[in-house]
Design a protein around this motif. Structure first.
Motif, PDB file in Angstrom:
ATOM      1  N   LYS A   1       1.610 -12.319   5.426  1.00  0.00           N
ATOM      2  CA  LYS A   1       1.744 -11.165   4.522  1.00  0.00           C
ATOM      3  C   LYS A   1       3.267 -10.584   4.182  1.00  0.00           C
ATOM      4  O   LYS A   1       3.540 -10.271   3.065  1.00  0.00           O
ATOM      5  CB  LYS A   1       1.275 -10.038   5.490  1.00  0.00           C
ATOM      6  CG  LYS A   1       1.323  -8.630   5.059  1.00  0.00           C
ATOM      7  CD  LYS A   1       1.115  -7.715   6.155  1.00  0.00           C
ATOM      8  CE  LYS A   1       1.547  -6.260   5.706  1.00  0.00           C
ATOM      9  NZ  LYS A   1       0.882  -5.100   6.804  1.00  0.00           N
TER      10      LYS A   1
ATOM     11  N   GLN B   1      -0.732  -5.027  -3.324  1.00  0.00           N
ATOM     12  CA  GLN B   1      -1.006  -5.592  -2.332  1.00  0.00           C
ATOM     13  C   GLN B   1      -2.017  -6.798  -2.668  1.00  0.00           C
ATOM     14  O   GLN B   1      -1.962  -7.851  -2.187  1.00  0.00           O
ATOM     15  CB  GLN B   1      -1.392  -5.167  -1.051  1.00  0.00           C
ATOM     16  CG  GLN B   1      -2.679  -4.039  -1.086  1.00  0.00           C
ATOM     17  CD  GLN B   1      -2.849  -3.253   0.105  1.00  0.00           C
ATOM     18  OE1 GLN B   1      -3.292  -3.940   1.449  1.00  0.00           O
ATOM     19  NE2 GLN B   1      -2.831  -2.105  -0.001  1.00  0.00           N
TER      20      GLN B   1
ATOM     21  N   GLY C   1     -15.325  -3.283   5.294  1.00  0.00           N
ATOM     22  CA  GLY C   1     -14.004  -3.764   6.009  1.00  0.00           C
ATOM     23  C   GLY C   1     -13.872  -5.271   6.340  1.00  0.00           C
ATOM     24  O   GLY C   1     -12.663  -5.740   6.951  1.00  0.00           O
TER      25      GLY C   1
ATOM     26  N   TYR D   1     -10.964  -7.322   4.925  1.00  0.00           N
ATOM     27  CA  TYR D   1      -9.588  -7.149   5.303  1.00  0.00           C
ATOM     28  C   TYR D   1      -9.642  -7.874   6.690  1.00  0.00           C
ATOM     29  O   TYR D   1      -8.268  -8.739   6.694  1.00  0.00           O
ATOM     30  CB  TYR D   1      -9.444  -5.558   5.603  1.00  0.00           C
ATOM     31  CG  TYR D   1      -8.216  -5.524   6.416  1.00  0.00           C
ATOM     32  CD1 TYR D   1      -6.893  -5.643   5.874  1.00  0.00           C
ATOM     33  CD2 TYR D   1      -8.283  -5.062   7.809  1.00  0.00           C
ATOM     34  CE1 TYR D   1      -5.695  -5.641   6.691  1.00  0.00           C
ATOM     35  CE2 TYR D   1      -6.988  -4.570   8.631  1.00  0.00           C
ATOM     36  CZ  TYR D   1      -5.850  -5.090   7.902  1.00  0.00           C
ATOM     37  OH  TYR D   1      -4.647  -4.809   8.597  1.00  0.00           O
ATOM     38  N   GLU D   2     -10.786  -7.864   7.461  1.00  0.00           N
ATOM     39  CA  GLU D   2     -10.369  -8.867   8.755  1.00  0.00           C
ATOM     40  C   GLU D   2     -10.380 -10.332   8.431  1.00  0.00           C
ATOM     41  O   GLU D   2      -9.796 -10.760   9.284  1.00  0.00           O
ATOM     42  CB  GLU D   2     -11.863  -8.465   9.746  1.00  0.00           C
ATOM     43  CG  GLU D   2     -11.993  -7.148  10.139  1.00  0.00           C
ATOM     44  CD  GLU D   2     -10.916  -6.523  10.973  1.00  0.00           C
ATOM     45  OE1 GLU D   2     -10.258  -7.245  11.714  1.00  0.00           O
ATOM     46  OE2 GLU D   2     -10.368  -5.256  10.830  1.00  0.00           O
TER      47      GLU D   2
ATOM     48  N   ALA E   1      -3.910 -10.388   4.964  1.00  0.00           N
ATOM     49  CA  ALA E   1      -3.907  -8.988   5.392  1.00  0.00           C
ATOM     50  C   ALA E   1      -3.990  -8.050   4.219  1.00  0.00           C
ATOM     51  O   ALA E   1      -3.331  -6.809   4.363  1.00  0.00           O
ATOM     52  CB  ALA E   1      -2.785  -8.414   6.560  1.00  0.00           C
TER      53      ALA E   1
ATOM     54  N   ASP F   1      -5.383  -5.210   2.539  1.00  0.00           N
ATOM     55  CA  ASP F   1      -6.239  -4.095   3.041  1.00  0.00           C
ATOM     56  C   ASP F   1      -7.317  -3.564   1.653  1.00  0.00           C
ATOM     57  O   ASP F   1      -7.032  -2.682   1.249  1.00  0.00           O
ATOM     58  CB  ASP F   1      -5.405  -2.772   3.389  1.00  0.00           C
ATOM     59  CG  ASP F   1      -6.464  -1.820   4.172  1.00  0.00           C
ATOM     60  OD1 ASP F   1      -7.706  -1.766   4.287  1.00  0.00           O
ATOM     61  OD2 ASP F   1      -5.931  -0.861   5.021  1.00  0.00           O
TER      62      ASP F   1
ATOM     63  N   GLU G   1      -8.775  -0.040   1.295  1.00  0.00           N
ATOM     64  CA  GLU G   1      -7.510   0.846   0.933  1.00  0.00           C
ATOM     65  C   GLU G   1      -7.603   0.896  -0.431  1.00  0.00           C
ATOM     66  O   GLU G   1      -7.527   2.031  -0.876  1.00  0.00           O
ATOM     67  CB  GLU G   1      -6.439   0.698   1.747  1.00  0.00           C
ATOM     68  CG  GLU G   1      -5.443   1.725   1.385  1.00  0.00           C
ATOM     69  CD  GLU G   1      -3.814   1.175   2.026  1.00  0.00           C
ATOM     70  OE1 GLU G   1      -3.044   2.219   2.107  1.00  0.00           O
ATOM     71  OE2 GLU G   1      -3.707   0.058   1.920  1.00  0.00           O
TER      72      GLU G   1
END
Length: 492
Positions: free
Chosen positions: A57, A314, A374, A377-378, A383, A385, A388
């Motif tokens: 990341k 991102q 989610g 994301y995990e 990473a 998100d 988001e």
């Protein structure tokens, strides 16, 4: 991007049709569950996986912050090594550059190692219009091409096909593209792989031009990297006399040392392997081995616009591992075609609307193609998100607002069909800022709860059509608190 798939409806309509296909759902369920279970075991072997994820990341974020500097460094290093660098602002420019380069060789055929960037730009169709035939050499891409189909997965483009369907495609279509499949071909994996191997071998040995993408570009040395598991990449990258690589500008990383991090993250996240069977690297040209001419086409096509978005940028960290697709309950049921893009699944739901904009109904619907559970994301190895960004893009769809398109700052208008949603949010904002009205509304809702419908009327049907309306309690929380605690903080 080059545009959505012709004739595709928005995601809700396409998904509604896809979930009725029992064969498709069975194929996807089997494949995604198998891949994600293997990935979980491979990741669990590393005690420092969380640290590797954070390192990936940070490397990507650092590179994106200084992308201008690293891209110039890539150009200088590739040029010093004997290559030629071309800059493409959009899909049309990239296709024109590649078409011209192929035409200058005088060849009418090219072999390709799987490249999502060229799928994004629609390169095969552009080459075909110029009388040049492109042969996909990745096994899954070959299946898609022979079946006149579209990819439905980042890593396994033919994930929606089972072995019997692949056998039928090989039997009926291979002969029109080259060496035909054996008449006695069965659906056993070994026989299917052998038929593909024999069919492709003549293409490899004859082709004078190869076209590739790249998983990574090392700014320090000008080295490009492709990871794959079949060997077709090695053949495409070494046998042709001319090699043309089309690579998104976000694929650059600063140093060769940084590559070590991603060569651990990518294989475990994508194919659940400790390392890829084939990791091919090339730096410019050499008189002793490989292509005599190397061209690197650096593709923007909406990436700098995405970079300007502090939340959405991102998505450019993505290393195309497909882990998010394999855990997504929406993708598992709807499949990749419903996303109307070469980038399906959760990452496609945030990347495509940023690269292409939200003017199209498909792109405006993609941020809603998620349950926001989610899980994506995990499992993301860098990473991202994704939930988001999905919420961020939903706000853009409904409210519009400032954005960057084609390098220019613009103010986007809200997408059509969200007037009722905007009105509901404004009403909610007013209610939450007027406690007396909120209290009255809560009491009224509780006292009339037996009269409430099971679904919402009018525009609200779009919401309640796929969700259960929550039951209204017999007593508002504030009344319960007043009754049981006397309006005091803390329990009696």
């Amino acid at each position: 991007m080059s545009g959505t798939y012709l004739g595709m409806p928005s995601f809700p309509e396409a998904a509604r049709e896809a979930v009725r296909d029992a064969t498709l759902r069975g194929n996807l369920r089997h494949a995604t569950h198998t891949i994600r279970d293997k990935r979980a075991r491979a990741v669990a072997e590393l005690d420092d996986w969380a640290a590797l994820r954070e390192a990936g990341k940070r490397i990507k974020d650092h590179t994106l912050r200084h992308l201008d500097r690293y891209l110039v460094q890539v150009e200088e290093a590739v040029t010093a090594a004997g290559g030629t660098v071309h800059w493409a602002a959009d899909a049309a420019e990239a296709n024109a550059i590649v078409t011209r380069l192929v035409e200058e060789t005088g060849e009418k055929e090219v072999v390709k190692v799987k490249s999502m960037a060229t799928q994004e730009t629609g390169l095969n169709e552009a080459l075909e219009a110029a009388g040049i035939r492109a042969y996909e050499t990745d096994l899954a891409e070959l299946i898609v091409q022979l079946g006149r189909d579209r990819p439905s997965h980042i890593l396994v483009p033919a994930i929606h096909r089972n072995r019997a369907e692949i056998r039928d495609i090989f039997r009926s279509e291979m002969g029109a593209w080259g060496r035909p499949a054996p008449e006695t071909l069965t659906d056993t994996p070994a026989e299917l792989a052998e038929a593909a191997r024999l069919h492709l071998r003549e293409k490899f040995l004859r082709a004078k031009v190869g076209i590739s993408g790249a998983n990574f570009m090392v700014a320090e040395t000008g080295t490009l990297v492709v990871v794959e598991s079949e060997g077709n990449g090695r053949m495409c990258l070494t046998l042709p006399e001319t090699l043309i690589s089309v690579v998104g500008i976000e694929k650059v990383i600063p140093t060769f040392r940084d590559l070590e991090v991603f060569l651990q993250l990518l294989p475990r996240s994508s194919t659940a392997e400790r390392m890829n069977p084939y990791t091919s690297m090339w730096t410019g040209t050499s008189d002793d081995d490989g292509p005599r001419a190397f061209h690197l086409v650096l593709l923007d096509n909406g990436r700098t616009d995405t970079l300007a978005d502090e939340v959405g940028r991102q998505a450019l960290r993505c290393i195309r591992c497909s882990a998010c697709l394999n855990v997504c309950p929406v993708y598992e049921r709807a499949g990749g075609h419903a996303y109307g893009s070469v980038y399906p699944g959760p990452i496609g739901a945030i990347l495509s609307p940023q690269l292409r904009g939200i003017a199209d109904d498909i792109d405006a619907s993609l941020p809603y193609a998620s349950s926001l559970c989610g899980a994506c994301y995990e499992v993301c190895p860098v990473a991202i998100d994704i939930p988001e960004v999905l919420v961020h893009l939903r706000e853009r769809v409904v409210q519009g607002g400032p954005a960057v398109r084609s390098g220019n700052r613009v103010v986007l208008r809200p997408a059509k069909g969200h007037a009722a949603e905007r009105a509901a949010m404004r009403a909610a904002r007013w209610a939450f800022t007027h406690p007396g009205a909120l209290r009255t509304g809560q009491r009224l809702a509780s006292r009339t709860r037996r009269l409430h419908p099971r679904t919402l009327p009018g525009p609200g049907r779009a919401w309640s059509g796929s969700r259960d309306l929550p039951a209204v309690p017999a007593e508002p929380f504030r009344d319960w608190w007043q009754r049981t605690h006397g309006g005091q903080d803390g329990a009696k």
